[in-house]
Design a protein around this motif. Structure first.
Motif, PDB file in Angstrom:
ATOM      1  N   GLU A   1       0.358   3.804   1.870  1.00  0.00           N
ATOM      2  CA  GLU A   1       0.940   4.065   3.525  1.00  0.00           C
ATOM      3  C   GLU A   1       1.922   3.254   3.962  1.00  0.00           C
ATOM      4  O   GLU A   1       3.124   3.896   4.701  1.00  0.00           O
ATOM      5  CB  GLU A   1      -0.341   3.839   4.245  1.00  0.00           C
ATOM      6  N   GLN A   2       1.988   2.027   3.587  1.00  0.00           N
ATOM      7  CA  GLN A   2       3.310   1.013   4.058  1.00  0.00           C
ATOM      8  C   GLN A   2       4.731   1.902   3.382  1.00  0.00           C
ATOM      9  O   GLN A   2       5.544   1.771   4.190  1.00  0.00           O
ATOM     10  CB  GLN A   2       2.852  -0.336   3.657  1.00  0.00           C
TER      11      GLN A   2
ATOM     12  N   THR B   1       0.890  -1.059   0.240  1.00  0.00           N
ATOM     13  CA  THR B   1       0.060  -0.209  -0.119  1.00  0.00           C
ATOM     14  C   THR B   1       0.734   1.287  -0.199  1.00  0.00           C
ATOM     15  O   THR B   1       2.249   1.138   0.454  1.00  0.00           O
ATOM     16  CB  THR B   1      -0.923   0.153   1.447  1.00  0.00           C
TER      17      THR B   1
ATOM     18  N   ARG C   1       5.413   4.411   2.359  1.00  0.00           N
ATOM     19  CA  ARG C   1       5.836   6.105   2.661  1.00  0.00           C
ATOM     20  C   ARG C   1       6.271   5.769   4.219  1.00  0.00           C
ATOM     21  O   ARG C   1       7.289   6.427   4.552  1.00  0.00           O
ATOM     22  CB  ARG C   1       4.414   6.829   2.798  1.00  0.00           C
ATOM     23  N   ASP C   2       5.651   4.877   5.006  1.00  0.00           N
ATOM     24  CA  ASP C   2       6.181   4.608   6.327  1.00  0.00           C
ATOM     25  C   ASP C   2       7.330   4.021   6.210  1.00  0.00           C
ATOM     26  O   ASP C   2       8.414   4.382   7.104  1.00  0.00           O
ATOM     27  CB  ASP C   2       5.172   3.731   7.284  1.00  0.00           C
TER      28      ASP C   2
END
Lengths: 744, 323
Positions: free
Chosen positions: A114-115, A112, A117-118
């Motif tokens: 978000e994953q 994803t 980016r994190d």
């Protein structure tokens, strides 16, 4: 067929799709199994990556791969000189060197967004800074700037008698003005961030990525990945702004394509707003010195224009060569070398900055002479082109109506009410000033390929591997097709924005919508293809047994307004193709440019007249009204042409009053790399803008009579605003942007 | 991933009973969500207080009381505000953008964090974000930074326009904790950075902003907020001035002057107020009264213009009130 209807205003063919959200931009594409890449960027400007600890990132939830210089995706360097100059000659991840702050040093791919980016935030980097001093101060770099090797930005030494040095010619002038003009680096940051979705099927790559030229994009991706260009299919039907920032291919798209190949899954990479400031190119900072010499009656005798930029093709000194007649010219551009993010092409390269300096200097000269700025410009209007290095002989202008721009503009604006002395007009606590300037943009058109296809349902497909950057090119293509074929616009189905459409792989047409050549290029390509398609249609009509024209001589069958006629027989093409049970008849052709295009000089022109109000206490300068008169040949679609001019003026308003990328000299970091702190005009800054088009089709240039105008209003409009600020306040600000602190 | 718990609360009691460690209240979200995305604020527990009954704009005896959860846009438009306190309404409508004003709350506005670019960039040092790490703004990009109340540790500007207007009006902030309620003058509520720039105000752990009270000031009808900025909207102040004057028979009987864009907190200029008192409401008065407005200012490398611009900003406001 001459198109000359400046009042014609056609709604965008894709307007409904855009306002309803149905239009799919690159990042809107969701493919089964897609994974997401997030960029990791450097936090120093110059040095070597000592280590990148990616263990935490690799272990993070959903992470599929982490690419770094130690574990890279291989990208080959660019071959094409334009890409080497305007793009990154060194592709990221191919070595451990850091050359600027915010350089891509990693790509994290996860299930994803978000994953990814994190996990990207978990990458720990150590650097070994280089000992030599950082070159992030433009003022310092400018001192070491050099005249570049040919062919780019070459000097011009044009002397009336062939011998008198420019400084002598200036000394011989009765009146001189001399000043230095500076402007800061500026950012692209178009509405649509650079983003890509890449997918491989066998050896074939499909890339959804916003680009100004689908063909060049495909070629550059193919070169970087070491595959045949015919195996790369670029899909880019909608582009959220180009402005030169999407001519070359930036690393996010290349990395998406390379990661998709390595992982065997579709990969999406979307550049964040903050990353756009450094991982894609920006406009260079400039310093320029202009010295004008004139006779007491206002005839220019000598122009010395020297400039420094940090971009090989940002040459600010050529504007005078398109505008004013001076027997002596000395135009020298030097190029500085800096450790800053890459500079690239941005709307009206060279001309945007150069016109600011020259047109302010002309205003200063008018003041020195006590002459109206319009009169000074009219008096020095160029009548034949200069024999500059690019054009060895003087050519007559094909269609130059700059003086009419001045006259019409002055009348529409009410220029006669201007008071020459500064601070003469007030409105309450506001100082009111008027200013004007000229705009010019040399015309260009490329030799492109296009396809015209008559269809049995009575419509015509018109297609070329060009791009609509939001300019309305798709609508213009429909209009050009309709005009070439004499049929209504709504019977033309235009197509742009993929590399599978007709391409001329030779020459500059691959760049697509660049150099304000989108419409001119399409005009010639569509005209030629329409001619050939009509020929093919007639050949079909006489050859097919079911055709009413069967067996006739092709010369006896005529096409007009969508209908074939021969003697008393008359059949619309749709009925003909229905009768012959033929889906379509088409021609794909490379444009033939008009011979006259080599015999004249061509440029588009503008005159700007504006009023500003400056708070006498706080120094806040606001544009209060502006009239722009444009001479750009035939106007294909007044509605979208006006939008182009208005957009350029708003950009110029930013240039004059707001935009300022703040580069830290000691770190090379852009201190305001976000759209809250990097100021662009907002609606409240923009007054009603009056735009008027002159109607002088330039049929020496192409059959449609059009010249470019996309970049035109980025040339000169900022000077008009600066000149108005001077007229309002008596303060001549030569360092942009003109912020309140400079006026108190 | 940074796991957080998200709890939607419905009563003040619930809000006060929650453990304070690592938690943050979510009101309009225009600061918190923004700074969480940047990883500048990294709470473990987000307590959504949007349903708390902290609404209302009303007059209690002579005092105007505004609930902490009122939106900026609603306060700006309210009849109790626009007529009696133009300076408040003007400060609000010149803040942010309509979209943000529709979301952001009064309590959140007063607690918003600085716009200092180094505070917002976790790759750079910042004493406010990471105490002891240093302050790059002092020698770095500081055009927008403060000239009053700065220290060797921090020069970040307080960003709120509303707070400047409220300080001029001598407003108080109403706070509640499990141990009860208290009211603190807004001017005292904000702390100077000193050596602890991460401690920005007097709010105690577990304390909640309930609202704001604005004392009656009949002559605040003649007040204004002048905000000077590079662009016309959606931009923080280079300098700003909240000014109210009580004019009787052409003379200034009383005045309030607070300024923004220049201080590490909203900056009251009592000296300018004194210099205006008893003088005629005229331009020459204004210009002499502001002559020492920037005394004690400590300009930085890029904001040397602020003292002069500040004086002119105050004059601009007074000229507007005279007109």
């Amino acid at each position: 067929m001459v198109t000359s209807s400046p009042g014609r205003s056609v709604d965008r063919v894709d307007g409904a799709a855009k306002v309803t959200g149905a239009a799919k931009y690159a990042a809107d594409n969701r493919l089964p199994g897609i994974v997401h890449g997030h960029l990791v960027t450097s936090t120093i400007a110059r040095g070597t990556i000592r280590s990148m600890d990616v263990r935490a990132a690799r272990a993070a939830a959903g992470v599929i791969a982490v690419y770094t210089p130690a574990d890279p995706l291989r990208l080959l360097p660019p071959q094409n000189p334009i890409i080497q100059i305007a793009g990154e000659a060194r592709r990221p991840l191919q070595d451990r060197e850091v050359r600027y702050h915010g350089q891509i040093i990693g790509l994290v791919v996860a299930e994803t967004f978000e994953q990814a980016r994190d996990a990207a935030a978990l990458v720990r980097v150590t650097y070994r800074p280089h000992g030599d001093p950082l070159r992030a101060s433009f003022a310092e770099a400018a001192r070491d700037a050099v005249i570049p090797d040919p062919p780019w930005s070459q000097p011009v030494y044009f002397r009336a008698d062939g011998v008198t040095p420019i400084d002598q010619a200036l000394a011989n002038s009765q009146v001189t003005v001399s000043a230095t003009y500076d402007q800061p680096p500026k950012q692209h940051n178009a509405m649509e961030p650079h983003s890509a979705v890449a997918m491989w099927e066998g050896g074939r790559l499909t890339v959804y990525s916003g680009t100004q030229g689908p063909a060049l994009h495909a070629l550059e991706i193919a070169e970087a990945l070491g595959v045949d260009k015919r195996n790369v299919h670029v899909i880019s039907p909608y582009v959220g702004g180009g402005f030169g920032g999407k001519v070359v291919t930036w690393a996010p798209t290349l990395l998406a394509a390379a990661a998709a190949r390595a992982l065997g899954r579709p990969v999406k990479v979307v550049t964040t707003r903050e990353q756009l400031f450094t991982v894609t190119g920006h406009r260079t900072e400039f310093t320029q010195q202009v010295t004008l010499g004139a006779s007491r009656d206002g005839r220019l005798n000598a122009v010395k224009h020297e400039g420094v930029s940090n971009m090989l093709i940002e040459n600010p000194t050529r504007v005078v060569g398109e505008l004013y007649d001076s027997p002596n010219l000395h135009l020298v551009t030097r190029i500085a070398t800096m450790d800053v993010p890459k500079t690239t092409i941005m709307r009206a390269p060279g001309y945007e900055a150069g016109s600011f300096a020259l047109e302010c200097a002309m205003d200063e000269m008018a003041g020195e002479l006590g002459m109206d700025p319009v009169e000074l410009r009219t008096k020095n209007d160029l009548t034949t082109s200069y024999p500059l290095p690019e054009a060895s002989e003087r050519l007559p202008f094909s269609s130059r109506h700059l003086k009419e721009c001045y006259q019409v503009g002055a009348r529409r604006f009410g220029w006669s009410r201007r008071r020459a002395e500064p601070r003469a007009v007030t409105d309450g606590d506001r100082l009111v000033g008027m200013g004007m300037a000229s705009g010019v943009l040399p015309a260009s058109q490329f030799v492109a390929a296009a396809r015209v296809r008559f269809r049995a349902n009575g419509t015509v497909n018109v297609a070329s591997a060009n791009a609509d950057l939001g300019t309305g090119a798709l609508t213009a293509l429909a209009i050009l097709g309709a005009d070439s074929l004499g049929i209504p616009v709504d019977r033309v189905k235009p197509a742009l924005g993929t590399s599978l459409l007709p391409v001329n792989w030779e020459g500059d047409a691959m760049m697509g919508a660049a150099g304000s050549a989108g419409t001119t290029t399409l005009a010639s390509a569509v005209h030629t293809a329409a001619r050939d398609a009509i020929k093919a249609l007639i050949a079909h009509a006489v050859a097919h047994e079911a055709s009413p024209f069967h067996g006739m001589d092709t010369e006896d069958v005529h096409y007009e307004r969508g209908v074939l006629t021969a003697g008393a027989k008359s059949t619309p093409f749709g009925r003909l193709l229905t009768t012959t049970r033929t889906g379509g008849i088409e021609a794909t052709t490379v444009a033939e440019l008009k011979e006259e295009a080599d015999r004249y000089a061509f440029a588009s022109y503008a005159a700007y007249f504006c009023e500003v109000r400056v708070d006498r206490w706080t120094g806040e300068a606001r544009l209060s009204r502006m009239t722009t008169v444009v001479d750009a040949g035939a106007i294909v679609n007044a509605k979208t042409a006006r939008s182009q001019i208005v957009g350029g003026i708003i950009m110029s308003l930013g240039q004059a009053l707001l935009e300022d990328a703040r580069l830290e000299a000691d770190t090379g970091r852009i201190a305001n790399a976000n759209l809250a702190d990097y100021l662009l005009p907002v609606n409240a800054d923009v007054p009603p803008l009056d735009v008027h088009f002159l109607d002088h089709p330039d049929t020496n240039y192409n059959h449609a009579g059009v010249r470019g105008l996309g970049e035109l209003s980025s040339v000169g409009a900022a000077a008009a605003i600066a000149n108005a600020v001077y007229n309002a306040t008596g303060v001549r600000v030569r360092q942009l942007p003109i912020t309140p602190d400079k006026l108190i | 991933m940074r796991p957080i718990t998200f709890t939607a609360l419905s009563t003040v009691r619930e809000a006060l009973e929650r453990p304070a460690g690592g938690s943050a209240y979510l009101a309009g979200g225009t600061t918190l969500i923004d700074l969480m995305k940047l990883e500048v604020m990294t709470p473990s527990h987000v307590l959504d207080i949007r349903r708390l009954p902290l609404r209302g704009i009303r007059r209690q005896s002579d005092t105007l009381v505004i609930g902490a959860m009122e939106h900026m846009s609603d306060v700006a438009d309210h009849e109790l505000v626009t007529g009696a306190y133009p300076v408040l309404a003007e400060a609000l409508v010149q803040s942010a953008s309509p979209q943000i004003r529709n979301m952001a709350t009064i309590g959140g506005n007063l607690l918003q964090r600085t716009r200092c670019g180094y505070f917002r960039d976790t790759t750079t040092p910042c004493n406010k974000r990471a105490p002891g790490s240093g302050c790059p703004a002092i020698d770095g990009e500081n055009r927008m930074h403060a000239i009053f109340g700065t220290s060797d540790a921090c020069v970040a500007t307080h960003p709120s326009d509303l707070a400047v207007a409220l300080v001029a009006l001598e407003a108080s902030v109403l706070l509640r904790s499990r141990s009860g309620e208290r009211s603190v003058r807004l001017d005292d509520f904000y702390r100077l950075p000193g050596s602890t720039p991460h401690q920005e105000n007097q709010l105690l752990p577990g304390e909640l902003v309930m609202g704001v009270s604005v004392p009656a000031l009949s002559w605040a009808r003649r007040s204004t907020y002048v905000k000077v900025r590079d662009r016309r909207s959606y931009e923080f102040a280079l300098t700003s001035a909240a000014v109210a004057v009580d004019v009787k028979h052409g003379l200034i009987a009383d005045a309030r002057v607070a300024v923004g864009g220049v201080g590490t907190k909203p900056w009251r200029l009592s000296g300018v107020e004194r210099a205006l008192k008893g003088r005629p409401m005229r331009q020459d008065t204004f210009e002499s009264a502001v002559a020492r407005a920037a005394d004690g200012a400590r300009p930085l490398s890029h904001n040397g213009f602020k003292p002069a611009l500040l004086r002119r900003t105050i004059v601009r406001a007074l000229v507007k009130l005279a007109g």
